[in-house]
Design a protein around this motif. Structure first.
Motif, mmCIF file in Angstrom:
data_model
loop_
_atom_site.group_PDB
_atom_site.id
_atom_site.type_symbol
_atom_site.label_atom_id
_atom_site.label_comp_id
_atom_site.label_asym_id
_atom_site.label_seq_id
_atom_site.Cartn_x
_atom_site.Cartn_y
_atom_site.Cartn_z
ATOM 1 N N ILE A 1 0.774 -1.179 -0.140
ATOM 2 C CA ILE A 1 0.007 -0.150 0.036
ATOM 3 C C ILE A 1 0.891 1.235 0.099
ATOM 4 N N TYR A 2 1.893 1.352 0.721
ATOM 5 C CA TYR A 2 2.943 2.334 0.906
ATOM 6 C C TYR A 2 3.314 2.732 -0.604
ATOM 7 N N ASN B 1 1.096 4.500 -2.840
ATOM 8 C CA ASN B 1 1.069 5.868 -2.558
ATOM 9 C C ASN B 1 2.078 6.824 -2.982
ATOM 10 N N GLU C 1 2.960 8.233 -5.810
ATOM 11 C CA GLU C 1 2.477 9.455 -6.647
ATOM 12 C C GLU C 1 1.942 10.455 -5.580
ATOM 13 N N LYS C 2 1.243 10.006 -4.646
ATOM 14 C CA LYS C 2 0.809 10.952 -3.730
ATOM 15 C C LYS C 2 1.890 11.582 -2.782
ATOM 16 N N ASP C 3 2.840 10.687 -2.330
ATOM 17 C CA ASP C 3 3.876 11.018 -1.488
ATOM 18 C C ASP C 3 5.099 12.180 -2.430
ATOM 19 N N THR D 1 3.150 15.316 -2.312
ATOM 20 C CA THR D 1 3.944 16.218 -1.016
ATOM 21 C C THR D 1 5.078 16.876 -0.884
ATOM 22 N N ALA E 1 7.146 5.740 3.212
ATOM 23 C CA ALA E 1 6.869 6.352 1.887
ATOM 24 C C ALA E 1 8.200 6.410 0.934
ATOM 25 N N ASN F 1 -5.341 -1.442 -8.687
ATOM 26 C CA ASN F 1 -6.509 -1.231 -7.592
ATOM 27 C C ASN F 1 -7.657 -2.273 -7.881
ATOM 28 N N GLN G 1 -5.580 4.605 5.974
ATOM 29 C CA GLN G 1 -5.049 5.176 4.439
ATOM 30 C C GLN G 1 -6.383 5.604 3.777
#
Length: 743
Positions: free
Chosen positions: A293-294, A297, A299-301, A304, A365, A497, A527
């Motif tokens: 799962i990390y 993430n 692209e999201k990290d 950020t 991350a 997904n 999450q």
């Protein structure tokens, strides 16, 4: 009595002779074969599968005709004996073996179809040798490399370097060929599976070779599901002494297991169940699920980092890029006079920024994906196995990098101690080598003299050698492949997904991983993955489990199903009448359902269990006020206000209670204090507006109501309060009009 149940047809050549299909209609046949294979796993009679397969394959799969006829003959032979009344205690095992051979044949036909008509698979496997894999021949080649490497030490220095380069070039060519041969291999027999397992765990081959071949087996199983390859990975995981090989095998069998229907393969099921007897394996599965799962993430990290981190780094950097290279900016002598503390502030900001990145990294991350994802178009990555290659400086496709840079203290420090996955290490080395000569001389000197040690890596050497970190690096390598490589669509993707990314949904793990599933559900919920958490819960759910009931209630709350949550929290309290989390959840759910008396009852019990908890007392007071027991609620709030007069939430609740009691002067004073604070919100403006309105200060009320969105809706929902003050229909509509027109 015995039948011919040997498997000469497995691992055989899968060359495809097509004359009935073309690039436009092959997919239809492939899908039909997939469905037929699934039906076989679900127990469809072999005779029906054989007949259907004959109609499906026809003349375009002539390589399969002999194998199919042999399976059919053995099946007919078995049926004849049964019809003649012969009893055979081995008939069940024979039937299963024929089903397994039929499954393998269908799988090989499907692979042949893809190699002939699927453009990405055909291109990826150019040059594949489809002869039967021979583990002994591979062992001879791999062991020769180890012995030849050792013999290099006896050569003169000049000759040694030349021979080393030739040896590593040959080794890489052979390893690349082995990789695609495994990738394009048909279904493995038990014998081949065991031979490959023994080869890879052997101490006589190089560990890098073992790692790459382990990845090849996994990718082959993700290209075409294969029980033999899953068993090989399980065996490597159970017997490998090297932690990196073991972790690759671990990730491999988990991903491969999730990609196929193992209904026919009791050997696989039994092997996995045996592994789950080991608590360490269960913990590793839990960690792996979170790490997947990390990875997803990333692209999201990256966003950020782009939004919160990079602006600070770019603002405070002291270099500038010119057409002549990278130069250090000249310091402005006036800065020390005009802004003497500016340098210290910049350094402090930089340290905070690096700490933020390091904290993200420690939490799991993938902080480097965004930067290195743009560096995967080097020619190096055109070779498929390089995506799975552990970093080593003797890699023949790094020979264009100057040796003084490749073996510099700086690069060695970054690549050995840096928390980068192998794919990013190659990107860094190749990319950095192209600009190293253009760096300012003083910076090059600093880096070459060990200045890289000043780089904040965020990990110490012991952390870098732990199984969990080694597994994280490997997962990041895989994530980059499945996100960036042109051939990734050919494989079952463990990071999509669909079901695959939450492999805890696999029935094999239930109920053995029940305790771990609870932690996975909590992690997924944290999450924001409500659907996935619900899927795992449904797989493991036990009505007698407090943990499962609590998760079911939490999911219902997330989906605004408050009545369901109220009922489930009630079931938990029947099992444990003093369960704090359940009492709190039931109180909140009851409040949202409008059952204020029940909410108050739960908060009373919470206050009795935790008499020093001001939050429970405040919520009890709010529930009492909502249940029309306003005086009791306000008295409790006065007690809280006396103990903590600065609490904005206590003031807010007390002001509301006083408003309900029609103590307007006291309520108005509190609302002015609340609105003057930085914590004031829209609801405060609304309630302060009511207070002003009911006090006759209409202009002030209008100004306060202007800060409220959807004022008409709020007016309607609070009609009971407005009516209690004797405000008539006309006054309500006029106030609504004043606010809407003047906003």
């Amino acid at each position: 009595m015995s039948y011919n149940t040997n498997q000469p047809d497995v691992n055989s050549n899968v060359n495809f002779n097509a004359n009935a299909l073309d690039s436009n209609n092959w997919r239809q046949c492939f899908d039909a074969l997939t469905a037929l294979q699934s039906e076989l796993c679900q127990g469809r009679p072999i005779a029906l599968v054989i007949n259907r397969l004959r109609r499906l394959t026809g003349s375009y799969a002539s390589f399969a005709e002999e194998r199919l006829n042999e399976i059919g003959s053995n099946y007919d032979y078995m049926c004849d004996y049964m019809l003649k009344g012969y009893k055979d205690e081995h008939r069940g095992e024979v039937y299963k073996q024929l089903a397994l051979r039929l499954y393998a044949l269908i799988a090989d036909i499907m692979l042949a179809l893809r190699m002939k008509y699927d453009g990405s698979v055909r291109q990826m496997l150019i040059g594949v040798d489809q002869q039967v894999l021979n583990a002994d021949e591979m062992r001879t080649v791999l062991e020769s490399f180890v012995s030849d490497s050792a013999m290099l030490e006896l050569e003169p220095t000049e000759m040694r370097n030349q021979k080393r380069e030739q040896l590593y070039a040959q080794r890489h060519q052979q390893l690349s060929q082995f990789f695609i041969n495994i990738l394009g291999s048909g279904q493995w027999s038990r014998e081949l599976s065991q031979e490959m397992q023994r080869l890879i765990v052997s101490p006589t081959i190089d560990v890098i070779d073992a790692e790459v071949l382990t990845s090849a087996i996994m990718m082959s199983a993700l290209l075409t599901p294969d029980a033999g390859k899953v068993m090989s990975l399980i065996g490597i995981f159970s017997n490998a002494s090297d932690v990196k090989v073991r972790q690759r095998a671990f990730v491999g069998w988990v991903f491969a297991l999730d990609a196929f229907d193992y209904g026919l393969f009791s050997e696989v099921s039994n092997a996995v169940i045996k592994l789950l007897d080991n608590i360490d394996v269960c913990n590793e599965l839990l960690e792996l699920q979170m790490q997947v799962i990390y990875c997803m993430n990333a692209e999201k990290d990256n966003e950020t980092i782009r939004r919160d981190v990079m602006p600070t780094l770019l603002k405070n950097q002291n270099l500038e890029v010119t057409r002549f290279g990278i130069k250090e900016k000249m310091d402005d002598p006036m800065e020390d006079i005009l802004h003497g503390d500016e340098a210290d502030k910049k350094m402090e900001d930089m340290e905070k920024t690096f700490k933020k990145m390091i904290d993200m990294q420690k939490q799991g991350a993938d902080i480097y994906f965004g930067g290195f994802s743009k560096m995967k178009r080097f020619a190096f990555f055109y070779t498929l196995c390089n995506w799975f290659m552990p970093f080593y400086p003797d890699h023949p496709q790094l020979k264009q990098i100057p040796s003084d840079f490749l073996r510099s203290d700086f690069l060695q420090y970054v690549l050995i101690k840096g928390p980068f996955c192998d794919s990013d290490k190659y990107s860094f080395a190749i990319g950095m080598s192209s600009i190293f000569d253009r760096l300012p001389a003083n910076i090059r000197e600093l880096l070459n003299n060990g200045g890289g040690a000043a780089m904040p890596m965020g990990m110490d050497e012991q952390q870098l050698e732990t199984p969990i970190f080694i597994r994280r690096q490997y997962l990041q390598d895989l994530y980059r492949f499945f996100r960036l490589n042109d051939y990734h669509k050919a494989f079952s993707n463990p990071f999509t997904n669909g079901r695959s990314h939450v492999f805890f949904d696999n029935p094999l793990y239930c109920p053995r991983l029940h305790a771990e599933s609870v932690r996975v559900e909590r992690f997924l919920l944290k999450q924001g993955m409500v659907k996935e958490a619900s899927t795992v819960l449904n797989r493991f759910y036990e009505a007698s489990s407090v943990d499962d009931l609590l998760m079911k209630a939490q999911l219902a709350m997330r989906e605004a199903k408050y009545s369901e949550a109220e009922q489930v929290y009630g079931e938990v309290i029947k099992l444990d009448s003093k369960h704090t989390q359940a009492l709190k959840g039931l109180a909140i759910a009851s409040f949202y359902c409008g059952h204020y008396d029940r909410a108050a009852a739960q908060y009373r019990q919470l206050v009795a269990l935790h008499p020093d908890n001001a939050l429970y007392k405040r919520n009890l007071a709010i529930a009492l006020i909502s249940d029309q027991k306003v005086k009791e609620g306000v008295n409790l709030l006065y007690e809280l206000y006396y103990n903590d007069p600065s609490s904005i939430n206590v003031k807010r609740a007390l002001a509301w209670g006083l408003l309900c009691l029609k103590h307007l002067e006291q309520a108005d004073k509190l609302y002015h204090e609340i609105l003057a604070s930085t914590d004031a919100n829209e609801a405060d403006s609304l309630n302060a507006g009511y207070c002003a309105w009911f006090s006759g200060k209409l202009q002030e009320a209008v100004e306060l109501f202007k800060h409220v969105t959807n004022f008409a809706d709020k007016l309607q929902s609070d009609e009971w309060l407005i009516d209690s003050y004797g405000i008539g229909y006309a006054d309500k509509r006029i106030m609504e009009g004043l606010v809407e027109v003047r906003s």
